[in-house]
Design a protein around this motif. Structure first.
Motif, PDB file in Angstrom:
ATOM      1  N   GLY A 194      18.099  13.429   1.410  1.00  0.00           N
ATOM      2  CA  GLY A 194      17.877  14.200   0.194  1.00  0.00           C
ATOM      3  C   GLY A 194      19.144  14.866  -0.304  1.00  0.00           C
ATOM      4  N   LEU A 195      19.965  15.376   0.629  1.00  0.00           N
ATOM      5  CA  LEU A 195      21.224  16.033   0.270  1.00  0.00           C
ATOM      6  C   LEU A 195      22.193  15.051  -0.376  1.00  0.00           C
ATOM      7  N   ALA A 196      22.422  13.920   0.284  1.00  0.00           N
ATOM      8  CA  ALA A 196      23.403  12.952  -0.207  1.00  0.00           C
ATOM      9  C   ALA A 196      22.993  12.351  -1.548  1.00  0.00           C
ATOM     10  N   ILE A 197      21.717  11.993  -1.668  1.00  0.00           N
ATOM     11  CA  ILE A 197      21.266  11.336  -2.888  1.00  0.00           C
ATOM     12  C   ILE A 197      21.314  12.289  -4.078  1.00  0.00           C
ATOM     13  N   SER A 198      20.884  13.527  -3.893  1.00  0.00           N
ATOM     14  CA  SER A 198      20.813  14.456  -5.022  1.00  0.00           C
ATOM     15  C   SER A 198      22.191  14.880  -5.509  1.00  0.00           C
ATOM     16  N   ILE A 199      23.186  14.936  -4.633  1.00  0.00           N
ATOM     17  CA  ILE A 199      24.545  15.271  -5.074  1.00  0.00           C
ATOM     18  C   ILE A 199      25.044  14.238  -6.077  1.00  0.00           C
ATOM     19  N   VAL A 200      24.717  12.983  -5.819  1.00  0.00           N
ATOM     20  CA  VAL A 200      25.187  11.890  -6.680  1.00  0.00           C
ATOM     21  C   VAL A 200      24.387  11.809  -7.971  1.00  0.00           C
ATOM     22  N   THR A 201      23.072  12.033  -7.894  1.00  0.00           N
ATOM     23  CA  THR A 201      22.217  11.773  -9.054  1.00  0.00           C
ATOM     24  C   THR A 201      22.021  12.976  -9.972  1.00  0.00           C
ATOM     25  N   ALA A 202      22.094  14.209  -9.470  1.00  0.00           N
ATOM     26  CA  ALA A 202      21.819  15.392 -10.291  1.00  0.00           C
ATOM     27  C   ALA A 202      22.728  15.504 -11.514  1.00  0.00           C
ATOM     28  N   PRO A 203      24.023  15.191 -11.434  1.00  0.00           N
ATOM     29  CA  PRO A 203      24.852  15.292 -12.643  1.00  0.00           C
ATOM     30  C   PRO A 203      24.400  14.381 -13.776  1.00  0.00           C
ATOM     31  N   ALA A 204      23.677  13.312 -13.451  1.00  0.00           N
ATOM     32  CA  ALA A 204      23.206  12.371 -14.474  1.00  0.00           C
ATOM     33  C   ALA A 204      21.774  12.643 -14.905  1.00  0.00           C
ATOM     34  N   GLY A 205      21.146  13.702 -14.393  1.00  0.00           N
ATOM     35  CA  GLY A 205      19.792  14.053 -14.791  1.00  0.00           C
ATOM     36  C   GLY A 205      18.708  13.335 -14.025  1.00  0.00           C
ATOM     37  N   VAL A 206      19.026  12.813 -12.851  1.00  0.00           N
ATOM     38  CA  VAL A 206      18.066  12.084 -12.023  1.00  0.00           C
ATOM     39  C   VAL A 206      17.860  12.861 -10.734  1.00  0.00           C
ATOM     40  N   SER A 207      16.605  13.079 -10.358  1.00  0.00           N
ATOM     41  CA  SER A 207      16.313  13.883  -9.171  1.00  0.00           C
ATOM     42  C   SER A 207      16.727  13.193  -7.885  1.00  0.00           C
ATOM     43  N   GLY A 208      16.749  11.868  -7.883  1.00  0.00           N
ATOM     44  CA  GLY A 208      17.085  11.119  -6.675  1.00  0.00           C
ATOM     45  C   GLY A 208      15.875  10.577  -5.953  1.00  0.00           C
ATOM     46  N   ALA A 209      14.673  10.967  -6.409  1.00  0.00           N
ATOM     47  CA  ALA A 209      13.467  10.514  -5.719  1.00  0.00           C
ATOM     48  C   ALA A 209      13.327   9.004  -5.747  1.00  0.00           C
ATOM     49  N   VAL A 210      13.827   8.380  -6.813  1.00  0.00           N
ATOM     50  CA  VAL A 210      13.693   6.939  -6.929  1.00  0.00           C
ATOM     51  C   VAL A 210      14.479   6.216  -5.841  1.00  0.00           C
ATOM     52  N   PHE A 211      15.588   6.808  -5.373  1.00  0.00           N
ATOM     53  CA  PHE A 211      16.354   6.209  -4.293  1.00  0.00           C
ATOM     54  C   PHE A 211      15.880   6.691  -2.930  1.00  0.00           C
ATOM     55  N   LEU A 212      15.182   7.821  -2.919  1.00  0.00           N
ATOM     56  CA  LEU A 212      14.610   8.302  -1.673  1.00  0.00           C
ATOM     57  C   LEU A 212      13.368   7.505  -1.291  1.00  0.00           C
ATOM     58  N   LEU A 213      12.677   6.954  -2.288  1.00  0.00           N
ATOM     59  CA  LEU A 213      11.445   6.206  -2.037  1.00  0.00           C
ATOM     60  C   LEU A 213      11.642   5.051  -1.049  1.00  0.00           C
ATOM     61  N   PRO A 214      12.650   4.170  -1.226  1.00  0.00           N
ATOM     62  CA  PRO A 214      12.835   3.106  -0.226  1.00  0.00           C
ATOM     63  C   PRO A 214      13.234   3.623   1.142  1.00  0.00           C
ATOM     64  N   VAL A 215      13.921   4.772   1.200  1.00  0.00           N
ATOM     65  CA  VAL A 215      14.258   5.365   2.494  1.00  0.00           C
ATOM     66  C   VAL A 215      12.996   5.785   3.230  1.00  0.00           C
ATOM     67  N   GLN A 216      12.076   6.406   2.491  1.00  0.00           N
ATOM     68  CA  GLN A 216      10.820   6.833   3.115  1.00  0.00           C
ATOM     69  C   GLN A 216       9.983   5.643   3.562  1.00  0.00           C
ATOM     70  N   LEU A 217       9.970   4.595   2.753  1.00  0.00           N
ATOM     71  CA  LEU A 217       9.162   3.430   3.092  1.00  0.00           C
ATOM     72  C   LEU A 217       9.755   2.629   4.242  1.00  0.00           C
ATOM     73  N   SER A 218      11.054   2.315   4.175  1.00  0.00           N
ATOM     74  CA  SER A 218      11.675   1.367   5.107  1.00  0.00           C
ATOM     75  C   SER A 218      12.261   2.021   6.349  1.00  0.00           C
ATOM     76  N   VAL A 219      12.760   3.248   6.208  1.00  0.00           N
ATOM     77  CA  VAL A 219      13.442   3.907   7.331  1.00  0.00           C
ATOM     78  C   VAL A 219      12.535   4.911   8.021  1.00  0.00           C
ATOM     79  N   LEU A 220      11.846   5.726   7.220  1.00  0.00           N
ATOM     80  CA  LEU A 220      11.004   6.782   7.788  1.00  0.00           C
ATOM     81  C   LEU A 220       9.548   6.339   7.941  1.00  0.00           C
ATOM     82  N   HIS A 221       9.209   5.167   7.394  1.00  0.00           N
ATOM     83  CA  HIS A 221       7.901   4.534   7.598  1.00  0.00           C
ATOM     84  C   HIS A 221       6.731   5.412   7.151  1.00  0.00           C
ATOM     85  N   VAL A 222       6.866   6.001   5.971  1.00  0.00           N
ATOM     86  CA  VAL A 222       5.756   6.745   5.383  1.00  0.00           C
ATOM     87  C   VAL A 222       4.813   5.721   4.743  1.00  0.00           C
TER      88      VAL A 222
END
Length: 257
Positions: A13-41
């Motif tokens: 969450g920290l790494a993704i939001s630093i990159v996406t917040a300046p462009a107006g994107v929360s980062g959730a869209v890139f966190l979604l595959p992390v949760q599915l594939s890595v964290l197995h939610v």
């Protein structure tokens, strides 16, 4: 025993939001595959978990933008008015209609891919054309983004920002408005899923510890990312947004195929 998944969620969450917040994107869209594939939610719990991330992470960037007064804009009101009803409809569709995820990914890739490439193309001041979006068009876009956010838990800002910037609006105007609509939409989405979990079968409720851990990372990262925006040139932010849209299109296409 220490839960390494929570630490990984915070770091992501920290790494993704630093990159996406300046462009107006929360980062959730890139966190979604992390949760599915890595964290197995599991599905559909990954959707409200991602919305929970947006709720916790959102105030970080919004607090920074509030200090500059950029949150108070007509665009913010239009986006919120469109996304709020959309997210409720999307949540109902996600639980009861079981929207086909592959079809959504292909449609999103078809829209975001060309748009991302267009944003990445070099242009000079005379070659750059701006378009005027009417209020109804912005409301319709926001409603559609809210529906998508309700179905997939991405907030909608990742879809709205590239489209609005591609239409000629300045990133400095779009970013705070898109993040505000994502934040309020995610709150409404969390309430919608909480209500649906009472009667719907399966994993409908969010994974609270993981969502909170990811959100705390996004809270810090969003504040830092928003602080960087005034120091970044418009051209760099457009290219960042174009790269995010192109990467997202590729990710969706690979997942769908």
């Amino acid at each position: 025993m220490f839960d390494w998944d929570l630490l990984l969620g915070f770091a992501a969450g920290l790494a993704i939001s630093i990159v996406t917040a300046p462009a107006g994107v929360s980062g959730a869209v890139f966190l979604l595959p992390v949760q599915l594939s890595v964290l197995h939610v599991p599905n559909p719990a990954v959707t409200p978990t991602n919305l929970l991330y947006n709720v916790i992470a959102g105030p970080g960037a919004l607090a920074r933008y509030a200090r500059t007064g950029t949150l108070r804009s007509p665009l913010s009101g239009l986006l919120v008015a469109g996304t709020l009803p959309g997210v409720v409809l999307g949540a109902v569709a996600r639980v009861h209609l079981i929207a086909d995820p592959d079809l959504f990914r292909l449609c999103a890739a078809a829209v975001l891919g060309p748009l991302g490439v267009w944003l990445l193309l070099p242009r000079n001041g005379r070659a750059r054309h701006r378009f005027t979006l009417r209020r109804r068009a912005i409301l319709a876009l926001a409603f559609a983004a809210g529906c998508v956010g309700g179905v997939y838990g991405i907030g909608g800002g990742s879809l709205l920002s590239p489209v609005l910037v591609g239409a000629g609006l300045a990133v400095a105007t779009v970013a705070p408005a898109a993040l505000l609509s994502t934040f309020l939409t995610s709150i409404a989405g969390c309430f919608a899923y909480a209500a649906l979990s009472v009667t719907a079968p399966g994993d409908v409720a969010p994974y609270w510890p993981l969502g909170i851990a990811c959100g705390l990372g996004g809270l810090l990262g969003g504040y830092l990312g928003a602080a960087l925006q005034p120091r970044l040139p418009e051209r760099l932010l457009r290219r960042l947004l174009g790269a995010l849209a192109t990467a997202l299109a590729g990710l969706y296409a690979v997942q769908a195929l």
